[in-house]
Every structure is written in structure tokens, then in C-alpha cells.
Design a protein around this motif. Structure first.
Motif, PDB file in Angstrom:
ATOM      1  N   GLU A   6     -27.190  39.489  55.454  1.00 47.37           N
ATOM      2  CA  GLU A   6     -27.348  39.023  56.829  1.00 47.37           C
ATOM      3  C   GLU A   6     -26.281  39.638  57.729  1.00 47.37           C
ATOM      4  O   GLU A   6     -26.555  40.064  58.859  1.00 47.37           O
ATOM      5  CB  GLU A   6     -27.261  37.493  56.869  1.00 47.37           C
ATOM      6  N   ASN A   7     -25.042  39.713  57.232  1.00 46.13           N
ATOM      7  CA  ASN A   7     -23.966  40.333  58.020  1.00 46.13           C
ATOM      8  C   ASN A   7     -24.215  41.821  58.223  1.00 46.13           C
ATOM      9  O   ASN A   7     -23.912  42.372  59.288  1.00 46.13           O
ATOM     10  CB  ASN A   7     -22.617  40.122  57.332  1.00 46.13           C
ATOM     11  N   LEU A   8     -24.748  42.490  57.193  1.00 46.61           N
ATOM     12  CA  LEU A   8     -25.010  43.925  57.308  1.00 46.61           C
ATOM     13  C   LEU A   8     -26.106  44.209  58.330  1.00 46.61           C
ATOM     14  O   LEU A   8     -26.065  45.224  59.026  1.00 46.61           O
ATOM     15  CB  LEU A   8     -25.393  44.501  55.940  1.00 46.61           C
ATOM     16  N   ARG A   9     -27.100  43.325  58.423  1.00 48.94           N
ATOM     17  CA  ARG A   9     -28.175  43.538  59.397  1.00 48.94           C
ATOM     18  C   ARG A   9     -27.661  43.472  60.823  1.00 48.94           C
ATOM     19  O   ARG A   9     -28.283  43.997  61.737  1.00 48.94           O
ATOM     20  CB  ARG A   9     -29.280  42.491  59.186  1.00 48.94           C
ATOM     21  N   GLY A 147     -29.852  53.230  47.829  1.00 47.74           N
ATOM     22  CA  GLY A 147     -30.307  54.478  48.432  1.00 47.74           C
ATOM     23  C   GLY A 147     -31.198  55.316  47.544  1.00 47.74           C
ATOM     24  O   GLY A 147     -32.036  56.071  48.046  1.00 47.74           O
ATOM     25  N   CYS A 148     -31.029  55.201  46.230  1.00 55.27           N
ATOM     26  CA  CYS A 148     -31.885  56.005  45.334  1.00 55.27           C
ATOM     27  C   CYS A 148     -33.068  55.194  44.809  1.00 55.27           C
ATOM     28  O   CYS A 148     -33.777  55.643  43.897  1.00 55.27           O
ATOM     29  CB  CYS A 148     -31.080  56.603  44.183  1.00 55.27           C
ATOM     30  N   MET A 327     -26.896  52.314  52.696  1.00 53.44           N
ATOM     31  CA  MET A 327     -26.279  51.490  53.745  1.00 53.44           C
ATOM     32  C   MET A 327     -27.207  51.384  54.949  1.00 53.44           C
ATOM     33  O   MET A 327     -27.322  50.329  55.575  1.00 53.44           O
ATOM     34  CB  MET A 327     -24.932  52.081  54.145  1.00 53.44           C
ATOM     35  N   GLY A 328     -27.886  52.492  55.263  1.00 52.03           N
ATOM     36  CA  GLY A 328     -28.838  52.469  56.372  1.00 52.03           C
ATOM     37  C   GLY A 328     -29.989  51.508  56.107  1.00 52.03           C
ATOM     38  O   GLY A 328     -30.429  50.790  57.014  1.00 52.03           O
ATOM     39  N   ALA A 329     -30.472  51.472  54.854  1.00 50.11           N
ATOM     40  CA  ALA A 329     -31.553  50.542  54.499  1.00 50.11           C
ATOM     41  C   ALA A 329     -31.099  49.096  54.653  1.00 50.11           C
ATOM     42  O   ALA A 329     -31.869  48.230  55.078  1.00 50.11           O
ATOM     43  CB  ALA A 329     -32.010  50.816  53.060  1.00 50.11           C
ATOM     44  N   MET A 330     -29.824  48.827  54.318  1.00 46.83           N
ATOM     45  CA  MET A 330     -29.292  47.465  54.486  1.00 46.83           C
ATOM     46  C   MET A 330     -29.186  47.109  55.967  1.00 46.83           C
ATOM     47  O   MET A 330     -29.501  45.986  56.374  1.00 46.83           O
ATOM     48  CB  MET A 330     -27.919  47.358  53.817  1.00 46.83           C
ATOM     49  N   LEU A 331     -28.741  48.055  56.789  1.00 44.68           N
ATOM     50  CA  LEU A 331     -28.636  47.801  58.226  1.00 44.68           C
ATOM     51  C   LEU A 331     -30.006  47.532  58.838  1.00 44.68           C
ATOM     52  O   LEU A 331     -30.147  46.683  59.720  1.00 44.68           O
ATOM     53  CB  LEU A 331     -27.985  49.005  58.933  1.00 44.68           C
TER      54      LEU A 331
END
Length: 347
Positions: A6-9, A147-148, A327-331
Motif C-alpha cells: 500500500e505504501n509503495l502504491r 520483475g522477472c 519496483m515499477g510493478a509495485m508502484l
């Protein structure tokens, strides 16, 4: 996950600072920076002459008063001020203006597994100095696994090997967390140095470290495998005379030189497997090992590690970008936490 999804989003930007390259992902724009983690500095005035690719090209080609520095090593910031200056130039004026419009800029940054509090603090201070009001730290191994495409949130063991420039990280993940892991101070740079030292001692040949990739020359064909070419011709500079010359190098001998630093990596994998619960090791026999990181592309390395462990080894697609893409997928909210079925206990 070790950090709240939630924080990463809520984060606007993700930064992956590695020993070799710095990458920046901006929410809504994708990957916007992918440059070498180095800067060229005028030691007389303190001014920056170049950053990224241009600075890397200057290595070994500058007058005495211009020094090429790397403010990040092994994923850890060792020079906060220089890291900030480097990032500021890599982002560029246009992107920095866009980020300044965010009232409370939130950033996410990757840190190596088991990095100490001082290293984590240096990463946070680097991004705070660029205007971030809050910084979330993400374990590099978990970000790379996402990422993978590994099912990190499942209750199934997945093993990942991050082959970086300065370090190699080996980890077993399950239910979004690291079960056991090892960080080994051997990476692509150590393997390159092993080849360079072999050529210097046995052939009195010096290779320019930046203009050629010694491994790609010495290990052409099938690379570390025995089916590769018997000899390879390499061009370099004579140690004694300084004159350019070429030599025929025994590929088997180069393989032996490379095996020495790789022994530490194999030992680290063995330690991780010994510390891993038996049920998860049984899962790994089926799921195998996924290799990520720029050095994962070393010819034949996957086969070597597969023979050492007896498990299937696969190299991820775009292995060098796995961490920043994860990291981009988490954001972007593409990673969902493990759902708990409230009716399961009722039956």
C-alpha cells in the motif's frame, strides 16, 4: 512483502542504484533513466564534467585533474553528495520540474539484502536531498523476483540469484518474504578481473577495461562450456613495451581462471540450500533457479550453476532490468498480496 504494498502504491518514483548502472522508474512514464553509475569531476573546481555513459567513456582517458568516480558500490551509496549530483543530472531539468510539482514526493529505493542501517540511511538521505518527503526501501531480491515474473506471493519456494557487478545475492523466497539468503562479495567485476589478471600474468597483455568486454572476447562461442573454441585471439597492449599486439589464448585456461571467483558463489548457494527448510528445497527441485542481473548473461554461467546444484537454471528475460521493473510493478499496483480465504476455517 517486507515493505507495505500500500505504501509503495503511493510512491511517485522508484530508483535502483547499482554498482554498474542507475535506473529510475516514474509512475505513469515508465523507465526514464538507465545510465552507468559514474560521474567525471574536475578536482580543481569541483564541477561535474559528465555523468552516465559519457563519464564512463572517460575512464582511463582523462588528464590528472579530472577524476571518474562511482558514488555507488554493490548497491550501497558511499558518497551521498556525489550520488545526489549524479541523479540530479541524470533526471534532467524537465523531469525534475515535473517531480517538483508533486506536493509530497514519495520515492522507493532498492537496497541489497541485509544492508546495514548506515547504508540504508545513505540511500534515504540521497533521495531526500532530491526533494523526496518519504522514502520506502525495497529489498533488491524481492523487487527482482517480481520483475522477472516469479510467483513471490505464493506459498511455494522460488530461488533467485542476483548476479551484480560487485556482489551476488542468493535467496529463497516464499509468501512474499525472504526465507534464507546470502550476499557474496563476488560479481561481474571480479570475474572480469580474473580474466584480466590471467592475461597479464600468462601473456603479458593488458586490455583496456572500458573499450572492450574481456569476457565476451575470451569466451566467445559457447563460453564457459567445453564445447567452446579451443583458442581465442585477443588484442591488447604489451605490458613491457606498450606496443599493441594480439595473442592466441587457451580458452580452457580462461575457464579455470573464472572458476576461482565462482567458487565463492557456488559455496553461497550451498549455504542457502542447507539453511532452507526441507519442504522448500523439495519445491526448488521443480521450480529451479532464476538468474537475474547484468552478469547473469556471462556465457555458460547458467549451465555451470546448474551442474553445481543439480537443479534447472533459467535466465530471466531482460535480467539487468528485473529490479527496476519489479519496483515499477509495485508502484503501479500490479502485485497483489496473498489473499486469505475467511471461509477456509469454517469447513
Amino acid at each position: 512483502m517486507t515493505v507495505s504494498l500500500e505504501n509503495l502504491r503511493r510512491c511517485h518514483i522508484a530508483v535502483d542504484m547499482g554498482a554498474a548502472r542507475t535506473r529510475v522508474f516514474v509512475k505513469g512514464a515508465g523507465l526514464v533513466v538507465d545510465e552507468p553509475s559514474c560521474a567525471a569531476v574536475n578536482t580543481r573546481t569541483g564541477s561535474l564534467k559528465a555523468v552516465g555513459t559519457l563519464a564512463e567513456r572517460m575512464t582511463g582517458r582523462t588528464p590528472d585533474y579530472i577524476r571518474v568516480v562511482r558514488p555507488v558500490t554493490g548497491g550501497t551509496v558511499i558518497d551521498i553528495e556525489m550520488a545526489q549530483r549524479m541523479l540530479r543530472h541524470l533526471l534532467g531539468d524537465k523531469l525534475r520540474r515535473q517531480l517538483r510539482r508533486k506536493p509530497r514526493l514519495r520515492a522507493a529505493a532498492s537496497t541489497p539484502h541485509d544492508s546495514d542501517p548506515l547504508a540504508q540511511r545513505a540511500t534515504i538521505e540521497t533521495l531526500v536531498g532530491l526533494g523526496a518527503s518519504r522514502v520506502e526501501l525495497v529489498d533488491t531480491v524481492i523487487a527482482a523476483a517480481v520483475g522477472c515474473g516469479l510467483p513471490v506471493e505464493d506459498a511455494t519456494a522460488t530461488m533467485i540469484i542476483m548476479c551484480g557487478a560487485a556482489t551476488t545475492q542468493v535467496a529463497v523466497l516464499s509468501i512474499g518474504s525472504i526465507v534464507t539468503a546470502q550476499r557474496i562479495p563476488v560479481g561481474g567485476n571480479a570475474i572480469d578481473q580474473a580474466v584480466l589478471q590471467y592475461l597479464r600474468h600468462h601473456h603479458e597483455l593488458v586490455l583496456p577495461s572500458q573499450s572492450v568486454r574481456p569476457l565476451q572476447l575470451a569466451l566467445s562461442g559457447n563460453g564457459l562450456t567445453e564445447e567452446g573454441p579451443m583458442t581465442t585471439e585477443i588484442n591488447g597492449r604489451d605490458v613491457a613495451t606498450g606496443v599493441a599486439r594480439s595473442v592466441k589464448v587457451d580458452t580452457a585456461a580462461v575457464r579455470e581462471a573464472i572458476y576461482t571467483p565462482l567458487t565463492a558463489v557456488k559455496d553461497g548457494i550451498g549455504r542457502v540450500l542447507r539453511e532452507c527448510p526441507p519442504d522448500l528445497v523439495a519445491d526448488l527441485a521443480d521450480t529451479g533457479i532464476r538468474m537475474v542481473g547484468g552478469s547473469a548473461l556471462l556465457p555458460g554461467l547458467d549451465r555451470l550453476l546448474g551442474d553445481a546444484t543439480g537443479m534447472p537454471v533459467a535466465i530471466a528475460d531482460q535480467p539487468d532490468l528485473c529490479t527496476i521493473l519489479g519496483m515499477g510493478a509495485m508502484l503501479d499496483g500490479k502485485v497483489q498480496p496473498l489473499a486469505v480465504d475467511p471461509t477456509a476455517s469454517a469447513h
